[in-house]
Design a protein around this motif. Structure first.
Motif, PDB file in Angstrom:
ATOM      1  N   VAL A   6      33.527 129.478  19.418  1.00 42.91           N
ATOM      2  CA  VAL A   6      32.397 129.314  20.204  1.00 42.91           C
ATOM      3  C   VAL A   6      31.249 128.992  19.270  1.00 42.91           C
ATOM      4  O   VAL A   6      30.834 129.795  18.241  1.00 42.91           O
ATOM      5  CB  VAL A   6      32.023 130.797  20.849  1.00 42.91           C
ATOM      6  N   ALA A   7      30.466 127.686  19.754  1.00 40.52           N
ATOM      7  CA  ALA A   7      29.978 127.113  18.738  1.00 40.52           C
ATOM      8  C   ALA A   7      28.383 127.678  18.921  1.00 40.52           C
ATOM      9  O   ALA A   7      27.747 127.403  19.902  1.00 40.52           O
ATOM     10  CB  ALA A   7      29.705 125.598  18.843  1.00 40.52           C
ATOM     11  N   LEU A   8      28.059 128.619  17.986  1.00 40.66           N
ATOM     12  CA  LEU A   8      26.562 129.067  18.205  1.00 40.66           C
ATOM     13  C   LEU A   8      25.990 129.008  16.773  1.00 40.66           C
ATOM     14  O   LEU A   8      25.277 130.341  16.266  1.00 40.66           O
ATOM     15  CB  LEU A   8      26.565 130.493  18.817  1.00 40.66           C
ATOM     16  N   THR A  12      28.294 131.410  14.977  1.00 39.84           N
ATOM     17  CA  THR A  12      29.629 130.968  15.615  1.00 39.84           C
ATOM     18  C   THR A  12      30.605 131.621  15.346  1.00 39.84           C
ATOM     19  O   THR A  12      30.842 132.405  14.065  1.00 39.84           O
ATOM     20  CB  THR A  12      29.981 129.423  14.985  1.00 39.84           C
ATOM     21  N   GLN A 157      26.259 138.838  19.094  1.00 37.77           N
ATOM     22  CA  GLN A 157      27.631 138.151  19.161  1.00 37.77           C
ATOM     23  C   GLN A 157      28.645 138.906  18.145  1.00 37.77           C
ATOM     24  O   GLN A 157      28.181 139.399  17.002  1.00 37.77           O
ATOM     25  CB  GLN A 157      27.580 136.509  18.618  1.00 37.77           C
ATOM     26  N   GLU A 226      31.754 126.915  26.519  1.00 40.76           N
ATOM     27  CA  GLU A 226      30.920 125.639  26.611  1.00 40.76           C
ATOM     28  C   GLU A 226      29.419 125.879  27.080  1.00 40.76           C
ATOM     29  O   GLU A 226      28.499 125.511  26.699  1.00 40.76           O
ATOM     30  CB  GLU A 226      31.950 125.022  27.638  1.00 40.76           C
ATOM     31  N   ALA A 229      27.394 128.168  24.639  1.00 44.49           N
ATOM     32  CA  ALA A 229      26.924 127.685  23.514  1.00 44.49           C
ATOM     33  C   ALA A 229      25.717 126.607  23.977  1.00 44.49           C
ATOM     34  O   ALA A 229      25.050 126.300  23.133  1.00 44.49           O
ATOM     35  CB  ALA A 229      28.312 126.900  22.907  1.00 44.49           C
ATOM     36  N   GLU A 232      22.754 130.019  24.951  1.00 46.92           N
ATOM     37  CA  GLU A 232      22.944 131.388  24.442  1.00 46.92           C
ATOM     38  C   GLU A 232      22.181 132.639  24.999  1.00 46.92           C
ATOM     39  O   GLU A 232      22.768 133.627  25.402  1.00 46.92           O
ATOM     40  CB  GLU A 232      23.061 131.549  22.950  1.00 46.92           C
TER      41      GLU A 232
END
Lengths: 359, 359
Positions: A6-8, A12, A157, A226, A229, A232
């Protein structure tokens, strides 16, 4: 084992999906910093999986707090028990909380991790389908208030999500179905091909065939990751994930927490949102029938409870978080496989939807 | 009016300092987004300043929640009253909370803003010296737990801080002194020249001369903003701001919330931390005397209460947030004007400091 990221940015994290992950000591090592680990779980899950997790964590100083099971316990007072346990154990800022259980446990443990000493590390170990495909992913944490669901919370997160599909073997059928509501939701709002797949393979999923389960968990998490990301803090398209939820929350609140499962309320909410989408001319009668059939095939209700009147629905929906500057915004379907967030609809059509069920 | 910016990237905000700011409608306009404003204040401040603020906000839909006054009310239950009020008023995600009061009001309102619907806008309107020079700046919010102070909270930045020096005219002398504890702290940890200035001008400050008050508020906020901007989440040097606080928290908890003012406990804590610094050879006897003299001149205590034994101090300090991996870390003085955070000291010297007061 399947891994998804999960690209944060700095926050992440990865989602691990597979059989028996809960018992793998190596998996935790990379996510734990200090030696102090607090497992937050509930009375139903503890007898089934707590020992398994404790054994995998034998190198750490592990404490546990066992909460009562159920949405009706997602309260300020029950939440406070996590702090009691953390302070009794004298855990510091470098401790890690592990949420072992379903969505309620994850929401409460995550929100406690967000707030304990203004933020400590946190791992999700979801044991229900609902938690594996939805609540453990995306960082929404919180508790309920008598006047509304999830009204108090934080975006926070986890360090990792560890989804052990073996835990679904003991899941009651009703809860499996409740989890499927969110799985189907991803198809409705984002992926028509996934809808087709679900219609064809639903019996394998309901039969808990492991390949089918892994597939729906992975695809659900992919879609959710998706969307999260890209947004948020839910400023825009993340609200798509609330398809069925504004109607659903009204059912949950109107009936009193704990009467309807979240997924059951969302299932009906999706049918109601689809009904309104059809009234707007966006779905055909056949589309609407397809929505109701898929939801029903998953073992889920399609009609709202008679106890919640159309007027009560409106009242409860007005305090929903999706209200912006006093305007009610809903997630509707532009077509099957494409959701959209809008406040731009004729209130009379909403009223027609709410009154369509003869109550 | 003096303006200072706290540089925190997307969360950058400004501090406005001056006479009569509370009554200036223009000042709020740029910080308020929606029409819904919830003023959080307390029973002491409401009769003095609530009308003034409400008048300045006459263009908005304003509601208020009036909390009991005192650190002993900084609890989960009292905090929950803010959510009751927000939900009664059906306020949405675009509402703004304004904290009108001292540090307790600011901490509770800020933490409520951080958590209401997972985060809404927030403005600090501090009415005590302590809140103006310390608690309203830096984004620390939270509530107490019976087992420890500020154990539950969030880092959450306001949209703006509006420090109206006119509100200090009604501040009881004891609270003015308590605020001075934090002002003096900035000199000890960061600015020897400011210490000199304070020693020379303390009588003007205690006489509430407006130029002197403005100067100490601005210089205090400058130092705090500089430290916070460099370390928003307290990973490192921000801990400097806790000079005197680890000992001080032990006094507050040991005596029961509400007995000692926070600033009074910090004042004694600074004397104790200075004592330990002297035992480490970092301060001379003359330095130590200078610390005690300045603290006493500000109308603050310099000795811990006999009710809290050395053993109880150690016990209470062990659950403090400054414990990392089980090691107690303290802020000490390398010399006057330079604080440092360290866990690298002989525990016997700490014990000697705790036993130095004949109890």
């Amino acid at each position: 084992m399947k891994t998804l990221s999960v690209a944060l940015g700095a926050r992440t994290y990865s989602i691990q999906i597979g059989m028996g992950l809960l018992s793998d000591p190596e998996l935790y090592r990379s996510y734990l910093q200090g030696s102090q680990v607090m497992i937050v779980t509930n009375e139903t899950v503890a007898p089934l999986y707590l020992d398994r997790l404790r054994q995998a964590l034998s190198d750490y100083r592990v404490q546990e707090v066992i909460l009562p099971d159920g949405e009706q316990y997602k309260t300020l007072d029950v939440w406070n028990r996590i702090f009691d346990a953390l302070l009794d154990a004298r855990f510091g800022r470098d401790c890690t909380l592990i949420a072992l259980g379903g969505g309620v446990v994850g929401d409460m443990a995550g929100f406690a991790a967000a707030c304990y000493q203004r933020g400590v590390a946190f791992i999700q170990a979801p044991t229900t389908l609902l938690a594996q495909v939805d609540s453990s992913v995306g960082g929404k944490t919180g508790i309920n208030h008598p006047a509304g669901k999830n009204m108090i919370g934080a975006f926070y997160q986890p360090r990792a999500v560890i989804a052990d599909t073996a835990t679904l073997e003991t899941l009651p059928q009703r809860e499996l179905s409740a989890g499927l509501a969110e799985v189907i939701k991803y198809g409705f709002i984002r992926d028509a091909a996934f809808l087709d797949w679900l219609e064809t393979h639903l019996s394998e999923v309901l039969g808990r065939e492991s390949d089918a389960l892994s597939h729906i968990i992975l695809r659900s998490c992919e879609i959710k990751a998706e969307i999260v990301a890209a947004d948020e803090l839910e400023a825009g398209q993340r609200a798509l994930l609330n398809f069925g939820h504004t109607f659903g929350h009204a059912i949950e609140t109107g009936m009193g927490y704990g009467q309807w499962l979240h997924g059951e309320a969302v299932a009906v909410g999706m049918c109601m949102a689809a009904d309104l989408s059809a009234r707007l001319g966006w779905l055909s009668g056949a589309d609407l029938e397809r929505v109701r059939r898929l939801v029903a095939s998953a073992g889920l209700p399609v009609d709202p409870p008679p106890e919640v009147s159309a007027e009560r629905f409106l009242e409860l929906m007005a305090v929903d978080k999706k209200v912006l500057n006093g305007q009610l915004r809903l997630v509707l379907l532009r077509h099957l496989g494409k959701g959209l967030v809008t406040g731009d609809f004729d209130p009379d059509l909403l009223s027609a939807t709410l009154h369509a069920w003869d109550r």
